[in-house]
Design an enzyme around this catalytic site. Structure first.
Site, short mmCIF file in Angstrom:
data_model
loop_
_atom_site.label_atom_id
_atom_site.label_comp_id
_atom_site.label_asym_id
_atom_site.label_seq_id
_atom_site.Cartn_x
_atom_site.Cartn_y
_atom_site.Cartn_z
N GLY A 1 0.82 -1.24 -0.11
CA GLY A 1 -0.06 0.02 0.05
C GLY A 1 0.88 1.31 0.25
N GLY B 1 2.56 3.73 1.45
CA GLY B 1 3.23 4.19 2.69
C GLY B 1 3.82 5.43 2.94
NE ARG B 2 8.23 5.27 -0.76
CZ ARG B 2 9.27 4.98 -0.92
NH1 ARG B 2 10.58 5.68 -0.77
NH2 ARG B 2 9.36 4.22 -2.01
CG ASP C 1 10.43 8.25 7.29
OD1 ASP C 1 9.86 7.84 6.05
OD2 ASP C 1 11.51 9.01 7.20
NE ARG D 1 4.02 7.93 -8.66
CZ ARG D 1 4.50 7.07 -8.05
NH1 ARG D 1 5.79 6.53 -8.36
NH2 ARG D 1 4.01 6.42 -7.05
NE ARG E 1 1.12 1.19 -6.91
CZ ARG E 1 2.02 2.12 -6.77
NH1 ARG E 1 3.38 1.36 -6.96
NH2 ARG E 1 2.12 3.39 -6.52
CG ASP F 1 5.31 -3.34 -5.02
OD1 ASP F 1 5.98 -4.33 -5.21
OD2 ASP F 1 5.84 -2.31 -4.41
#
Ligand code: AMP
Ligand code: MG
Length: 500
Positions: free
Chosen positions: A96, A98-99, A131, A182, A189, A258
């Site tokens: 997933g 995460g950032r 993070d 982006r 995906r 992914d």
């Protein structure tokens, strides 16, 4: 109608028209970006912003706040997408975003829908131990390489903006934090399909497949078996894409499922790099210790990844399991043929052949073997061959691509003999070859120099210069001749790192 007042409101810069947020709730987690202390706009891609119908003036004014996540623009419905994936062959049922946070979608002037996504905008429910942040180096790398891919004519996600956050990120060292914006045809995906399939959620797979057909392959709605046709269409786009990578010496570096889109765009420019000296075994990524994603392995990995996609679609392809497997296998097998056809067609163009003859494959392979044995720079050799096609004056330069200057003589004789049976004039051929054999690629040492200047001195001039040269990769640009050159031995960059 947007009133003048609304238009001037901060953040009213995107004509959002969101669709992913309309999928079932377990497809994503609503998540707003986490604000940062001191955002600063490194770069806004104004031509792209204009193409997307964004309010360029508002973005110039509020870009630092918007592209850092401090100001969530009007109409955004920020979310983190759920996906799974095979990483280096091992399956993770839950990855997933995460950032990364999807702000929303816009529809451009030609009616094409695009995702606008912030990468490095703070933690999400999918962050696991990460993070949620990005360091400046990988942000600049993705900016440079994704835009270079676009200019080369290769389907890729695009760079809309980059900002620094004013906050440190902790990797092996402390680095300046940054956020990358982006633009993608979509972020669905192979791993997104795997997420639902791994949970036995066939309804989820079907909802996703229907969404993808609607968004990327609308004509397939009329197909006899839309899901099998979807599988075939994704295979075709990936075959074409990976062939294009090979034609320019691109090594993705992390072809995990992914990191493979169903739209057929190149995505996730982590440790990717372009090859200098031609060697099919080239690997740059520091985490790819066994060379799984080496240059020449990419077509085969593409097929492996597509097989994983096919598995998720089996229950939709045919209610009878054996029959579903048979049908999917036909597509997987055909991918190999499709790839080979795309690859050979492009290689024919690279050596200037307009027609097709039986021995063309051998002629191409003979040149590649020679380049490998003689340590030729992949990009320079083909560009010089293009020059040679137009004018024999360039013969010594081409010969100098090889360790031994007379090594290419016999191949040139065969090549000229083959060209004598082709209809084009020398001038036509040289023009055609220069339009497919770039003079400029994002050479790894140049990318690293640009990043180093930015990180160590806050100097973005090399980044800007590189972007400018790479925006016209098929033009000679004599003022930038040095950017064509491969690295000197002490400039060579052997390893690249992930971690946007
Ligand atoms: P990638 O290697 O970029 O394809 O990412 C693989 C997975 O790791 C994805 O689920 C990412 O969202 C997650 N990830 C990578 N870096 C971070 C980070 N700094 N914080 C949170 N998640 C991350
Ligand atoms: Mg990824």
């Amino acid at each position: 109608m947007t009133s003048a007042l609304q238009k001037n409101r901060p953040g009213a810069a995107f004509p959002f028209d969101n669709s992913y947020v309309g999928l079932p709730p377990h497809f994503f987690a609503a998540q707003v970006p986490t604000p940062v202390t001191e955002p600063w706009l490194i770069k806004l891609n104004e031509p792209l912003a204009a193409e997307l119908g964004l309010d360029v003036e508002a973005l110039r004014r509020d870009g630092a706040a918007i592209f850092s996540g401090n100001l969530v623009p009007e109409g955004a419905e920020p979310l983190a997408m759920a996906y799974a994936g095979h990483q280096f062959g091992g399956f993770s049922p839950q990855l997933g975003d995460g950032r990364a946070i999807l702000l929303g979608e816009v529809v451009d002037r030609s009616g094409k829908r695009y995702d606008i996504q912030l990468k490095g905008a703070g933690p999400t429910p999918f962050s696991r131990r990460g993070d949620g942040r990005a360091a400046i180096g990988p942000v600049l790398r993705e900016y440079i390489i994704s835009e270079a891919m676009f200019a080369l004519g290769i389907p890729a996600t695009r760079a809309l903006a980059a900002v620094t956050t004013g906050e440190p990120v902790y990797r092996e060292e402390v680095l300046p934090g940054a956020v990358f914006t982006r633009v993608a045809a979509s972020h669905v995906r192979v791993g997104t399909f795997q997420y639902f399939a791994a949970r036995g959620d066939t309804d989820g797979v079907r909802a996703l497949a229907d969404y993808v057909i609607d968004r990327h392959y609308p004509t397939l709605k009329e197909a006899e078996n839309p899901y099998l046709s979807l599988f075939e269409a994704v295979s075709e786009r990936q075959a074409a894409l990976i062939a294009r990578w090979l034609h320019v010496g691109f090594i993705h570096g992390v072809m995990n499922t992914d990191n493979m889109t169903v739209s057929g765009e190149t995505i996730d420019f982590g440790p990717c790099a372009f090859m200098d000296t031609y060697d099919p075994a080239t690997v740059f990524s520091s985490i790819d210790q066994h060379g799984r994603y080496a240059y020449a392995n990419q077509p085969g990995i593409g097929q492996w990844n597509l097989a994983r996609l096919g598995e998720t679609l089996l229950p939709l392809i045919d209610a009878e399991p054996d029959s579903a497997v048979d049908k999917a296998n036909v597509v997987i097998k055909r991918y190999g043929e499709r790839f080979q056809a795309h690859w050979l067609a492009g290689m024919r163009e690279k050596i200037g052949l307009a027609g097709e003859e039986d021995g063309d494959l051998e002629l191409v392979q003979a040149l590649l073997s020679l380049m490998q044995a003689q340590g030729a720079d992949f990009t320079l050799a083909f560009r010089r061959l293009s020059d040679l096609a137009g004018d024999d004056v360039a013969a010594p330069a081409f010969a100098a691509s090889f360790r031994e200057a007379d090594a290419c003589g016999p191949w040139l004789t065969q090549w000229r003999e083959r060209l004598s049976r082709d209809p084009q004039t020398a001038t036509e051929r040289a023009i055609a070859m220069r339009s497919v054999n770039p003079a400029f690629i994002p050479r790894n040492h140049r990318v690293e120099q640009a990043i180093k200047a930015a990180v160590e001195d806050g100097d973005f001039s090399l980044f800007e210069a590189l972007l400018s040269v790479l925006s016209k990769p098929y033009e000679d640009q004599p003022g930038f001749a040095a950017y064509r050159e491969p690295p000197k031995p002490d400039e060579r960059v052997l390893a690249t790192f992930c971690g946007t």
